[in-house]
Write an enzyme that holds these catalytic residues in place. Sequence first.
Site, PDB file in Angstrom:
ATOM      1  N   HIS A   1       1.322  -7.225   3.027  1.00 56.96           N
ATOM      2  CA  HIS A   1       1.522  -8.026   1.820  1.00 56.96           C
ATOM      3  C   HIS A   1       2.636  -9.046   2.036  1.00 56.96           C
ATOM      4  O   HIS A   1       3.665  -8.741   2.636  1.00 56.96           O
ATOM      5  CB  HIS A   1       1.882  -7.112   0.649  1.00 56.96           C
ATOM      6  CG  HIS A   1       1.426  -7.629  -0.679  1.00 56.96           C
ATOM      7  ND1 HIS A   1       1.845  -8.837  -1.183  1.00 56.96           N
ATOM      8  CD2 HIS A   1       0.602  -7.109  -1.621  1.00 56.96           C
ATOM      9  CE1 HIS A   1       1.299  -9.034  -2.376  1.00 56.96           C
ATOM     10  NE2 HIS A   1       0.534  -8.006  -2.662  1.00 56.96           N
TER      11      HIS A   1
ATOM     12  N   GLY B   1       0.082  -3.211   3.348  1.00 58.27           N
ATOM     13  CA  GLY B   1      -1.179  -3.376   2.633  1.00 58.27           C
ATOM     14  C   GLY B   1      -2.347  -3.697   3.539  1.00 58.27           C
ATOM     15  O   GLY B   1      -3.506  -3.458   3.178  1.00 58.27           O
TER      16      GLY B   1
ATOM     17  N   TYR C   1       3.735   2.657  -4.493  1.00 59.49           N
ATOM     18  CA  TYR C   1       2.359   2.292  -4.181  1.00 59.49           C
ATOM     19  C   TYR C   1       1.464   2.673  -5.348  1.00 59.49           C
ATOM     20  O   TYR C   1       1.724   3.652  -6.051  1.00 59.49           O
ATOM     21  CB  TYR C   1       1.890   2.973  -2.894  1.00 59.49           C
ATOM     22  CG  TYR C   1       0.902   2.123  -2.128  1.00 59.49           C
ATOM     23  CD1 TYR C   1       1.312   0.914  -1.569  1.00 59.49           C
ATOM     24  CD2 TYR C   1      -0.420   2.492  -1.987  1.00 59.49           C
ATOM     25  CE1 TYR C   1       0.423   0.107  -0.883  1.00 59.49           C
ATOM     26  CE2 TYR C   1      -1.322   1.693  -1.296  1.00 59.49           C
ATOM     27  CZ  TYR C   1      -0.892   0.500  -0.749  1.00 59.49           C
ATOM     28  OH  TYR C   1      -1.778  -0.305  -0.085  1.00 59.49           O
TER      29      TYR C   1
END
Length: 265
Positions: A70, A114, A144
């Site tokens: 991410h 991610g 998460y």
Amino acid sequence: MSDTPPSDLVTVGIANRVATLTLNNAAKRNALSAALLDALVAGLKSLDTQEVRVVILRAAAGLPVWSAGHDIKELPRGHEDPLGYSDPLEKALRAIRELPVPVIAMVHGTVWGGAFDLVLSCDMIVADETASFAITPVNLGLPYNTTGLMHFIGRLPMNLIKEMFFTAAPLKAADAEHWHIVNHLVPSAELEGFTRTLAEGMTAKAPLAVAVIKEQLRVLSDYQPIAAQVFERIQDMRRQVYESADFQEGIAAFLEKRKAVFRGT
């Protein structure tokens, strides 16, 4: 170095009913920015009008990092869920999981955060000896999301999930094969040829049957009923984390390229 234009962040090639989608932002180590993820979803949607029966998802050739995960700079830092339903990564994961053709992740290089969720959302993973996999929210103080955790629970043993999440340590290619994270571990020189042979072998199979079986497996593996009060408790616990000082410290430390000092507050 200038940013890659959005239209070039993910390239699409089609040959022999196999589409190859390539993550193509070497300058940012294929960080999963909103622009790259939107381009990935657009690339998947463009296949609706093509005679495509299998998709290969890969990074551009030769990159040592498959994806850095991410894009941390884009994570919200206020009192907002950083991984909500409308997050671009969540949209991309759903697009892959709901695509009515098999998706093979072809992995050369390291997979972080991610991006590990992204490759796990593919139907198969073929990797070479350079591959490693790490899930890193604890490095940022990031809670998460429940959907993401369910992706891991559906694929990996609980003790491995806990070790990977609690330590954020990368899992090497051989260990990923041992834990059945990857379907096939092949030498780097054979990675592209092996993956394409696997994909082209599936193109001769009945596409309607493949599509329905994939959807059946998705629905059955996703069906995990949670009582409303349990879900609300989980969301409240996550909220306490993403509103914490530790989360602000984790993001700041990453951006400032220093070690985070977490105080549990």
